[in-house]
Design a protein around this motif. Structure first.
Motif, PDB file in Angstrom:
ATOM      1  N   GLN A 101       0.816  -1.206   0.000  1.00  0.00           N
ATOM      2  CA  GLN A 101       0.000   0.000   0.000  1.00  0.00           C
ATOM      3  C   GLN A 101       0.853   1.261   0.000  1.00  0.00           C
ATOM      4  OE1 GLN A 101      -1.718   0.634   4.144  1.00  0.00           O
ATOM      5  NE2 GLN A 101      -0.920  -1.467   4.353  1.00  0.00           N
ATOM      6  N   ILE A 102       0.234   2.365  -0.386  1.00  0.00           N
ATOM      7  CA  ILE A 102       0.829   3.690  -0.233  1.00  0.00           C
ATOM      8  C   ILE A 102       0.601   4.151   1.204  1.00  0.00           C
ATOM      9  CG2 ILE A 102       0.634   6.127  -0.870  1.00  0.00           C
ATOM     10  CD1 ILE A 102       0.004   5.231  -3.709  1.00  0.00           C
ATOM     11  N   ILE A 103       1.670   4.582   1.854  1.00  0.00           N
ATOM     12  CA  ILE A 103       1.595   5.115   3.218  1.00  0.00           C
ATOM     13  C   ILE A 103       2.207   6.508   3.209  1.00  0.00           C
ATOM     14  CG2 ILE A 103       2.471   4.895   5.582  1.00  0.00           C
ATOM     15  CD1 ILE A 103       2.338   1.888   5.262  1.00  0.00           C
ATOM     16  N   ASN A 104       1.518   7.457   3.790  1.00  0.00           N
ATOM     17  CA  ASN A 104       2.031   8.817   3.854  1.00  0.00           C
ATOM     18  C   ASN A 104       2.058   9.304   5.301  1.00  0.00           C
ATOM     19  OD1 ASN A 104       2.710   9.696   1.140  1.00  0.00           O
ATOM     20  ND2 ASN A 104       0.538   9.449   0.675  1.00  0.00           N
ATOM     21  N   THR A 105       3.267   9.288   5.877  1.00  0.00           N
ATOM     22  CA  THR A 105       3.535   9.879   7.188  1.00  0.00           C
ATOM     23  C   THR A 105       4.720  10.821   6.990  1.00  0.00           C
ATOM     24  OG1 THR A 105       5.201   8.315   7.997  1.00  0.00           O
ATOM     25  CG2 THR A 105       2.881   7.649   8.179  1.00  0.00           C
ATOM     26  N   PRO A 106       5.054  11.668   7.963  1.00  0.00           N
ATOM     27  CA  PRO A 106       6.119  12.652   7.725  1.00  0.00           C
ATOM     28  C   PRO A 106       7.446  12.066   7.251  1.00  0.00           C
ATOM     29  CG  PRO A 106       4.911  13.219   9.712  1.00  0.00           C
ATOM     30  CD  PRO A 106       4.399  11.901   9.273  1.00  0.00           C
ATOM     31  N   TRP A 107       7.901  10.938   7.829  1.00  0.00           N
ATOM     32  CA  TRP A 107       9.219  10.392   7.494  1.00  0.00           C
ATOM     33  C   TRP A 107       9.134   9.044   6.796  1.00  0.00           C
ATOM     34  CZ3 TRP A 107      13.525  13.341   7.989  1.00  0.00           C
ATOM     35  CH2 TRP A 107      13.397  14.502   8.759  1.00  0.00           C
ATOM     36  N   TRP A 201       5.042  12.064  16.293  1.00  0.00           N
ATOM     37  CA  TRP A 201       5.306  10.719  15.796  1.00  0.00           C
ATOM     38  C   TRP A 201       6.510  10.120  16.499  1.00  0.00           C
ATOM     39  CZ3 TRP A 201       2.697   7.836  12.091  1.00  0.00           C
ATOM     40  CH2 TRP A 201       1.668   8.503  11.412  1.00  0.00           C
ATOM     41  N   TYR A 202       6.444   8.795  16.683  1.00  0.00           N
ATOM     42  CA  TYR A 202       7.598   8.010  17.116  1.00  0.00           C
ATOM     43  C   TYR A 202       7.853   6.935  16.072  1.00  0.00           C
ATOM     44  CZ  TYR A 202      10.309   4.344  19.308  1.00  0.00           C
ATOM     45  OH  TYR A 202      11.261   3.382  19.555  1.00  0.00           O
ATOM     46  N   PHE A 212      11.858  10.726  17.407  1.00  0.00           N
ATOM     47  CA  PHE A 212      10.663  11.469  17.788  1.00  0.00           C
ATOM     48  C   PHE A 212      10.567  12.681  16.873  1.00  0.00           C
ATOM     49  CE2 PHE A 212       8.878  15.239  19.777  1.00  0.00           C
ATOM     50  CZ  PHE A 212       7.586  14.787  20.032  1.00  0.00           C
ATOM     51  N   TYR A 213       9.380  12.901  16.311  1.00  0.00           N
ATOM     52  CA  TYR A 213       9.157  14.071  15.456  1.00  0.00           C
ATOM     53  C   TYR A 213       7.845  14.733  15.850  1.00  0.00           C
ATOM     54  CZ  TYR A 213       7.892  16.953  11.463  1.00  0.00           C
ATOM     55  OH  TYR A 213       7.514  18.011  10.668  1.00  0.00           O
TER      56      TYR A 213
END
Length: 407
Positions: A101-107, A201-202, A212-213
Motif C-alpha cells: 500500500q501507499i503510506i504517507n507519514t512525515p518520514w 510521531w515516534y 521522535f518528530y
C-alpha cells in the motif's frame, strides 16, 4: 456501483546538467502510469484494492547508460509491478489496511515525484475517536522504491543491487554483503482545531534509529483573505548499537552512535491566490555520532522528500548533514487557477559540505474543458556550491518536464 477505477497516465522527461567534464550530463524519458481498482465495501466495511504500476523508457536509454538519469525509473527499460494489493476494513471512526500500500507519514511516504511512487508492505491503522483527532499505527516489513518492481527488505542506505533491488536515488553506505533491514514500527497522533494543527510521531527504524518528530502550526484566519501563519518542528534521534556501526559503514565519513537533534520555524502569509513564507532549520553536530549528528531517514534520504521546511527539490539538510538553512518560498495561482507558479530560494551552511544555495521555479498549467485532468508541469532547480551533487563547487541544473493525465 460503489467500486472505483481510476488512475494516471504520466510522461516525464528529466535532464541533469553538471557543468563539468568529470560528470557526464544525464537525461531520461519514460511513459507509464498507475491503474487503481477498489471494490465496494462488503461485510460491514471490508474492501480490497489493487494498483498496477508501469513505466517504459521506449528505447530512449541508448547504449551509454552513464548518460541516463537512473532516478526516473532506473536503468532497466521497463518497470511493471503490482504496486498495491491490500485488504482493508473501514468505518467512520477506524481504518485498518493490510498488504502492499501507499503510506504517507512525515518520514515514511510515497515520495511521488518520479514515474512511480514508493509503496510499503505492512499494516496501517488510523483511529478517529472524535472529529479531527487521529491516532496512527504503522508496521512495515518491506518496501518498494520508486525504481523497483518488487518489495525488498532494504532502504535508501543500501547500495543499488542489494538482493537484486534496482534501487536508485539514496545515499548508499551499507555494503551489499550485510544483513537485510527489519522494517519500521511507527505510532503517531494528529489534531486540528480552527487554525491550529499539531502532530507527533515516534519511529523505530529497526537497527537504524529511534526518532521522535513533532510539529505544530497556527493560521490566523481573517475576513480580508490575508491570513498570517506560523509553524515549528522538532526532531530527536538516538540509537547506540546501530547498523552503521555494526557494519562499519560510516555516513558522510563519521560513525558511532545515532545522536541527532534538529528544529525549525516557519512564518508566512496566505493571501488571495497564494502565499509567501520564510523558514529556518538547523541540525546540531554531535561528535562521535553517525554522520556527525545527521538525521537518519531510511525512506527519504536522497529523495529530498522529508518534512523539514527548508528541503529543496534535489537536496536538504538530511542529505547535507549538520548545519543550518533558510528558505523563502512563494506560491501563486494565476488565470483563474489555470496556472500554478511556485518559486523558492534556499541557502545552506553545513559543517561537512560547506555553503551553497538552491534556486527553484515550478510552473504548472491545468487546461480546462475537454482536457480537464491534464497537467503540464516544468520544474527547474539550480544548485550552487556544496560537494553533495557536483565536485569543485560547480553548479548543477536539474529540469523536470512532467505531463500527467488523471482519469
Amino acid at each position: 456501483q460503489q467500486s472505483k477505477v481510476d488512475g494516471q497516465i504520466r510522461s516525464y522527461y528529466f535532464s541533469r546538467l553538471y557543468g563539468t567534464p568529470a560528470i557526464p550530463n544525464q537525461n531520461a524519458f519514460a511513459l507509464g502510469g498507475i491503474l487503481n481498482v477498489r471494490t465496494a465495501p462488503f461485510l460491514g466495511g471490508l474492501g480490497l484494492g489493487v494498483s498496477f504500476f508501469t513505466a517504459n523508457s521506449l528505447g530512449t536509454h541508448g547504449a551509454d547508460l552513464a548518460t541516463v538519469d537512473p532516478t526516473l525509473m532506473g536503468l532497466n527499460p521497463a518497470i511493471n509491478a503490482l504496486g498495491q494489493a491490500y485488504v482493508q476494513f473501514q468505518q467512520p471512526w477506524i481504518l485498518v489496511r493490510a498488504g502492499d500500500q501507499i503510506i504517507n507519514t512525515p518520514w515514511m511516504q510515497s515520495a511521488d515525484a518520479r514515474m512511480l511512487p514508493a509503496t510499503y508492505q505492512g499494516l496501517y491503522l488510523d483511529v478517529t475517536p472524535v472529529r479531527n483527532l487521529h491516532f496512527y499505527g504503522v508496521r512495515v516489513f518491506r518496501w518498494k522504491s520508486r525504481t523497483s518492481s518488487d518489495y525488498y527488505k532494504d532502504n535508501l542506505y543500501y547500495q543499488t543491487g542489494y538482493d537484486g533491488d534496482p534501487l536508485y536515488g539514496g545515499l548508499a553506505t551499507i555494503p551489499n554483503t550485510e544483513p537485510q533491514a527489519n522494517g519500521t514500527l511507527a505510532f503517531g497522533s494528529s489534531y486540528a482545531l480552527g487554525g491550529a494543527k499539531v502532530q507527533a510521531w515516534y519511529y523505530d527504524f529497526y537497527r537504524f534509529a529511534n526518532m521522535f518528530y513533532g510539529d505544530a502550526s497556527y493560521t490566523l484566519k481573517t475576513s480580508s483573505g490575508f491570513s498570517p501563519f506560523i509553524g515549528a518542528q522538532y526532531v530527536r534521534e538516538w540509537l547506540g548499537n546501530n547498523a552503521f556501526s555494526q557494519f562499519n559503514a560510516p555516513l558522510l565519513g563519521y560513525n558511532g552512535s545515532v545522536d541527532s537533534t534538529a528544529y525549525g520555524i516557519q512564518v508566512g502569509l496566505n493571501f488571495p491566490g497564494g502565499n509567501l513564507s520564510w523558514a529556518y532549520n538547523a541540525i546540531s553536530p554531535h561528535a562521535g555520532s553517525v554522520g556527525d549528528g545527521s538525521i537518519i531517514s531510511p525512506y527519504t534520504v536522497g529523495y529530498a522528500f522529508d518534512p523539514l521546511y527548508t528541503t529543496s527539490m534535489t537536496r536538504g539538510l538530511v542529505e547535507l548533514g549538520p548545519g543550518d538553512a533558510w528558505k523563502v518560498k512563494a506560491t501563486y495561482n494565476a488565470f483563474g487557477k489555470a496556472v500554478l507558479i511556485m518559486a523558492a530560494f534556499a541557502r545552506y551552511h553545513t559543517y561537512l559540505h560547506g555553503s551553497g544555495n538552491d534556486t527553484y521555479l515550478d510552473i504548472t498549467y491545468f487546461p480546462k474543458g475537454s482536457l480537464k485532468g491534464l497537467s503540464i508541469r516544468d520544474r527547474v532547480e539550480v544548485n550552487n556550491g556544496g560537494q553533495y551533487l557536483a565536485p569543485n563547487n560547480r553548479s548543477f541544473i536539474y529540469n523536470r518536464v512532467m505531463l500527467t493525465y488523471q482519469f
